[in-house]
Design a protein around this motif. Sequence first.
Motif, PDB file in Angstrom:
ATOM      1  N   THR A   1       0.822  -1.214   0.000  1.00 33.48           N
ATOM      2  CA  THR A   1       0.000   0.000   0.000  1.00 33.48           C
ATOM      3  C   THR A   1       0.853   1.259   0.000  1.00 33.48           C
ATOM      4  N   LEU A   2       0.401   2.252  -0.755  1.00 38.03           N
ATOM      5  CA  LEU A   2       1.024   3.579  -0.754  1.00 38.03           C
ATOM      6  C   LEU A   2      -0.003   4.604  -0.277  1.00 38.03           C
ATOM      7  N   ILE A   3       0.439   5.462   0.635  1.00 39.45           N
ATOM      8  CA  ILE A   3      -0.409   6.589   1.054  1.00 39.45           C
ATOM      9  C   ILE A   3       0.198   7.860   0.465  1.00 39.45           C
ATOM     10  N   VAL A   4      -0.600   8.603  -0.267  1.00 38.46           N
ATOM     11  CA  VAL A   4      -0.158   9.877  -0.847  1.00 38.46           C
ATOM     12  C   VAL A   4      -1.041  10.964  -0.255  1.00 38.46           C
ATOM     13  N   TYR A   5      -0.430  11.999   0.318  1.00 35.37           N
ATOM     14  CA  TYR A   5      -1.262  13.030   0.949  1.00 35.37           C
ATOM     15  C   TYR A   5      -0.668  14.406   0.706  1.00 35.37           C
ATOM     16  N   TYR A   6      -1.541  15.403   0.840  1.00 34.07           N
ATOM     17  CA  TYR A   6      -1.083  16.787   0.881  1.00 34.07           C
ATOM     18  C   TYR A   6      -1.562  17.388   2.187  1.00 34.07           C
ATOM     19  N   SER A   7      -0.707  18.179   2.810  1.00 32.32           N
ATOM     20  CA  SER A   7      -1.090  18.844   4.061  1.00 32.32           C
ATOM     21  C   SER A   7      -0.432  20.203   4.108  1.00 32.32           C
ATOM     22  N   LEU A   8      -1.219  21.256   4.281  1.00 27.23           N
ATOM     23  CA  LEU A   8      -0.634  22.601   4.360  1.00 27.23           C
ATOM     24  C   LEU A   8      -0.296  22.958   5.805  1.00 27.23           C
ATOM     25  N   THR A   9      -1.141  22.554   6.744  1.00 29.62           N
ATOM     26  CA  THR A   9      -0.929  22.992   8.140  1.00 29.62           C
ATOM     27  C   THR A   9      -0.762  21.813   9.116  1.00 29.62           C
ATOM     28  N   GLY A  10      -0.590  20.605   8.594  1.00 33.01           N
ATOM     29  CA  GLY A  10      -0.184  19.485   9.461  1.00 33.01           C
ATOM     30  C   GLY A  10      -1.273  18.515   9.889  1.00 33.01           C
ATOM     31  N   THR A  11      -2.544  18.867   9.705  1.00 29.95           N
ATOM     32  CA  THR A  11      -3.619  17.995  10.194  1.00 29.95           C
ATOM     33  C   THR A  11      -3.677  16.686   9.393  1.00 29.95           C
ATOM     34  N   THR A  12      -3.679  16.799   8.084  1.00 27.07           N
ATOM     35  CA  THR A  12      -3.734  15.591   7.247  1.00 27.07           C
ATOM     36  C   THR A  12      -2.461  14.765   7.427  1.00 27.07           C
ATOM     37  N   GLN A  13      -1.355  15.453   7.653  1.00 30.43           N
ATOM     38  CA  GLN A  13      -0.092  14.733   7.864  1.00 30.43           C
ATOM     39  C   GLN A  13      -0.164  13.850   9.113  1.00 30.43           C
ATOM     40  N   THR A  14      -0.781  14.358  10.165  1.00 24.49           N
ATOM     41  CA  THR A  14      -0.935  13.568  11.396  1.00 24.49           C
ATOM     42  C   THR A  14      -1.699  12.279  11.091  1.00 24.49           C
ATOM     43  N   VAL A  15      -2.768  12.408  10.320  1.00 20.45           N
ATOM     44  CA  VAL A  15      -3.609  11.242  10.002  1.00 20.45           C
ATOM     45  C   VAL A  15      -2.849  10.276   9.085  1.00 20.45           C
ATOM     46  N   ALA A  16      -2.186  10.826   8.071  1.00 21.33           N
ATOM     47  CA  ALA A  16      -1.453   9.980   7.117  1.00 21.33           C
ATOM     48  C   ALA A  16      -0.353   9.194   7.838  1.00 21.33           C
ATOM     49  N   THR A  17       0.304   9.838   8.776  1.00 24.68           N
ATOM     50  CA  THR A  17       1.386   9.173   9.510  1.00 24.68           C
ATOM     51  C   THR A  17       0.827   8.037  10.363  1.00 24.68           C
TER      52      THR A  17
ATOM     53  N   ALA B   1       2.476   0.974   5.537  1.00 23.77           N
ATOM     54  CA  ALA B   1       2.449   1.412   4.134  1.00 23.77           C
ATOM     55  C   ALA B   1       3.588   2.388   3.855  1.00 23.77           C
ATOM     56  N   ASP B   2       3.952   2.515   2.579  1.00 21.14           N
ATOM     57  CA  ASP B   2       4.832   3.615   2.177  1.00 21.14           C
ATOM     58  C   ASP B   2       3.999   4.893   2.188  1.00 21.14           C
ATOM     59  N   VAL B   3       4.637   5.984   2.581  1.00 19.62           N
ATOM     60  CA  VAL B   3       3.901   7.248   2.698  1.00 19.62           C
ATOM     61  C   VAL B   3       4.647   8.324   1.907  1.00 19.62           C
ATOM     62  N   GLU B   4       3.918   9.039   1.077  1.00 20.94           N
ATOM     63  CA  GLU B   4       4.531  10.127   0.301  1.00 20.94           C
ATOM     64  C   GLU B   4       3.711  11.409   0.436  1.00 20.94           C
ATOM     65  N   ALA B   5       4.398  12.493   0.809  1.00 24.55           N
ATOM     66  CA  ALA B   5       3.732  13.804   0.867  1.00 24.55           C
ATOM     67  C   ALA B   5       3.850  14.477  -0.493  1.00 24.55           C
ATOM     68  N   LEU B   6       2.770  15.085  -0.947  1.00 26.27           N
ATOM     69  CA  LEU B   6       2.819  15.882  -2.170  1.00 26.27           C
ATOM     70  C   LEU B   6       3.392  17.258  -1.826  1.00 26.27           C
ATOM     71  N   HIS B   7       4.242  17.778  -2.688  1.00 33.31           N
ATOM     72  CA  HIS B   7       4.826  19.101  -2.453  1.00 33.31           C
ATOM     73  C   HIS B   7       4.470  20.036  -3.597  1.00 33.31           C
ATOM     74  N   CYS B   8       4.257  21.268  -3.224  1.00 32.87           N
ATOM     75  CA  CYS B   8       3.814  22.249  -4.192  1.00 32.87           C
ATOM     76  C   CYS B   8       4.248  23.611  -3.658  1.00 32.87           C
ATOM     77  N   ASP B   9       5.179  24.273  -4.361  1.00 31.21           N
ATOM     78  CA  ASP B   9       5.744  25.555  -3.883  1.00 31.21           C
ATOM     79  C   ASP B   9       4.715  26.663  -3.768  1.00 31.21           C
ATOM     80  N   ARG B  10       3.636  26.514  -4.482  1.00 28.87           N
ATOM     81  CA  ARG B  10       2.692  27.628  -4.635  1.00 28.87           C
ATOM     82  C   ARG B  10       1.990  28.016  -3.321  1.00 28.87           C
ATOM     83  N   TYR B  11       1.880  27.078  -2.397  1.00 29.47           N
ATOM     84  CA  TYR B  11       1.126  27.365  -1.164  1.00 29.47           C
ATOM     85  C   TYR B  11       2.034  27.329   0.064  1.00 29.47           C
ATOM     86  N   THR B  12       1.793  28.271   0.962  1.00 24.70           N
ATOM     87  CA  THR B  12       2.567  28.352   2.206  1.00 24.70           C
ATOM     88  C   THR B  12       1.574  28.546   3.353  1.00 24.70           C
TER      89      THR B  12
END
Length: 163
Positions: free
Chosen positions: A3-19, A27-38
């Motif tokens: 299984t692979l988990i792919v997630y995006y999180s701007l302020t950490g909430t989704t990251q907590t769940v994905a972890t 599972a392997d876990v991959e965060a999506l990165h996108c320079d456009r948002y801070t």
Amino acid sequence: MNTLIVYYSLTGTTQTVATALGRKLEADVEALHCDRYTPDWRGMLRAGYDSWRHHLPALARVRHDPSNYALVIVGGPIWTFHPCTPVRAYLQQERTRLPQAAFFLTHGGSAGERCLREMETLSRHAPVATMVLREADVKGDRYGAAVTSFADSLRRAESKVAA
Ligand SMILES: Cc1cc2nc3c(=O)[nH]c(=O)nc-3n(C[C@H](O)[C@H](O)[C@H](O)COP(=O)(O)O)c2cc1C
């Protein structure tokens, strides 16, 4: 489970769940990165504007090929009543390489079911399981049971495919 988990999180909430989910499913876990948002007011304004206008951003190159997995779980926050734009971009970009899919979302209080349907339409994959969590419940550490139940549904779906 492969299984692979792919997630995006701007302020950490989704990251907590994905972890937490990644640990539970090994599972392997991959965060999506996108320079456009801070995670500041300017970045959030841009995120909200893009989301509303359906402007999908360029993503940094992903490390894991989803087609190498039996199941890919995609998660992210809701932005302006839609799945966040990096998740939409990923689902659109990778839909032909996705195997079985499952989706999860975090949000401040609204639009969960509608956003799951949007993820299904974009990816052209009916999810084998879904989970929607409120940010307040994640921050208040009241999400463990939901993650366990989601993981159980995924294991059941996997054993059906294997049978
Ligand atoms: C630009 C923006 C738009 C948002 N729009 C919504 C929304 O329409 N509905 C909602 O329930 N929450 C909304 N939220 C709240 C997020 O969905 C929520 O805080 C989420 O858990 C954040 O996840 P993250 O910390 O992984 O980025 C929005 C947040 C941002 C930054």
